[in-house]
Design a protein around this motif. Structure first.
Motif, PDB file in Angstrom:
ATOM      1  N   ARG A  73       5.483  55.151 -28.742  1.00  0.00           N
ATOM      2  CA  ARG A  73       5.060  53.810 -29.153  1.00  0.00           C
ATOM      3  C   ARG A  73       4.719  53.749 -30.635  1.00  0.00           C
ATOM      4  O   ARG A  73       5.043  52.786 -31.311  1.00  0.00           O
ATOM      5  N   CYS A 100      -2.517  56.443 -21.233  1.00  0.00           N
ATOM      6  CA  CYS A 100      -1.137  56.592 -21.668  1.00  0.00           C
ATOM      7  C   CYS A 100      -0.788  58.077 -21.664  1.00  0.00           C
ATOM      8  O   CYS A 100      -1.629  58.908 -22.010  1.00  0.00           O
ATOM      9  N   THR A 122       7.094  44.791 -27.828  1.00  0.00           N
ATOM     10  CA  THR A 122       8.271  45.534 -28.289  1.00  0.00           C
ATOM     11  C   THR A 122       8.374  46.865 -27.565  1.00  0.00           C
ATOM     12  O   THR A 122       9.443  47.253 -27.091  1.00  0.00           O
ATOM     13  N   PHE A 123       7.242  47.565 -27.472  1.00  0.00           N
ATOM     14  CA  PHE A 123       7.266  48.859 -26.793  1.00  0.00           C
ATOM     15  C   PHE A 123       7.522  48.701 -25.299  1.00  0.00           C
ATOM     16  O   PHE A 123       8.231  49.512 -24.702  1.00  0.00           O
ATOM     17  N   TYR A 179       2.291  52.641 -19.013  1.00  0.00           N
ATOM     18  CA  TYR A 179       3.628  52.245 -19.442  1.00  0.00           C
ATOM     19  C   TYR A 179       4.736  52.817 -18.547  1.00  0.00           C
ATOM     20  O   TYR A 179       5.641  52.100 -18.169  1.00  0.00           O
ATOM     21  N   ALA A 219      10.190  50.876 -23.311  1.00  0.00           N
ATOM     22  CA  ALA A 219       9.795  51.733 -22.185  1.00  0.00           C
ATOM     23  C   ALA A 219      10.488  51.297 -20.903  1.00  0.00           C
ATOM     24  O   ALA A 219      10.906  52.137 -20.096  1.00  0.00           O
ATOM     25  N   LEU A 248       2.782  45.809 -28.564  1.00  0.00           N
ATOM     26  CA  LEU A 248       2.860  46.082 -27.130  1.00  0.00           C
ATOM     27  C   LEU A 248       4.136  45.540 -26.500  1.00  0.00           C
ATOM     28  O   LEU A 248       4.796  46.246 -25.734  1.00  0.00           O
ATOM     29  N   CYS A 281       4.660  58.644 -24.014  1.00  0.00           N
ATOM     30  CA  CYS A 281       4.674  57.209 -24.325  1.00  0.00           C
ATOM     31  C   CYS A 281       3.845  56.899 -25.565  1.00  0.00           C
ATOM     32  O   CYS A 281       4.241  56.070 -26.383  1.00  0.00           O
ATOM     33  N   ASN A 282       2.704  57.578 -25.712  1.00  0.00           N
ATOM     34  CA  ASN A 282       1.851  57.334 -26.875  1.00  0.00           C
ATOM     35  C   ASN A 282       2.601  57.691 -28.159  1.00  0.00           C
ATOM     36  O   ASN A 282       2.588  56.933 -29.131  1.00  0.00           O
ATOM     37  N   ASP A 340      -4.401  54.878 -25.452  1.00  0.00           N
ATOM     38  CA  ASP A 340      -3.604  54.128 -26.405  1.00  0.00           C
ATOM     39  C   ASP A 340      -4.296  52.817 -26.719  1.00  0.00           C
ATOM     40  O   ASP A 340      -4.843  52.171 -25.821  1.00  0.00           O
ATOM     41  N   ARG A 359       4.036  50.325 -32.867  1.00  0.00           N
ATOM     42  CA  ARG A 359       4.786  49.113 -32.484  1.00  0.00           C
ATOM     43  C   ARG A 359       3.894  48.207 -31.652  1.00  0.00           C
ATOM     44  O   ARG A 359       3.007  48.677 -30.942  1.00  0.00           O
TER      45      ARG A 359
END
Length: 138
Positions: free
Chosen positions: A80, A72, A87-88, A39, A92, A85, A76-77, A53, A83
């Motif tokens: 997130r 990940c 949307t995240f 990410y 990010a 993928l 970030c994990n 993740d 949520r």
């Protein structure tokens, strides 16, 4: 049968910890993804803590299949959560100043690659654990 989604399981009933995936598969996924977060693109050489993740969150029925797992960083994990993928990826992208489509394309590229379990087993046999392999990369 779709191997990426399963019937949701109550996490309290299924103790995950680190034992839900073998060290070999974990290391092979990290290697497949270049030992970097899919990410934010931060790498283990930068001192980040790697995690795995679930692309389809485990809490929403995502499986432990390698096509549903990406490398990940812990940040970030945690950010997130569960949520979805896309949307995240947009969230990010805003803090990394890149486009969400770049993140999504990278995730797809990573999950399309095959795992090299044999090499992961050899590295762990020489170094003793997945954690030790990662520590020696820093």
């Amino acid at each position: 049968m779709n191997t990426l989604v399963k019937t949701p399981v109550n996490r309290k009933q299924k103790n995950q910890g680190m034992n839900w995936i073998s060290q070999y598969r974990r290391l092979a996924i990290y290697a497949r993804d270049g030992f970097a977060c899919c990410y934010c693109f931060s790498s283990v050489e930068e001192g980040i803590q790697l995690t795995l993740d679930h692309l389809t969150p485990y809490s929403k029925g995502g499986s432990h299949h390698e096509k549903n797992l990406v490398t990940c960083c812990r940040r970030c994990n945690s950010a997130r959560g569960n949520r979805d993928l896309q949307t995240f990826a947009y969230a990010a992208a805003s803090y990394k100043e890149i486009e969400a489509k770049t993140i999504l394309a990278h995730v797809n590229s990573c999950t399309d690659r095959a795992l090299d379990i044999k090499t992961a087993k050899e590295l762990i046999a020489r170094r003793g654990s997945c954690r030790q392999v990662l520590l020696e990369m820093i």
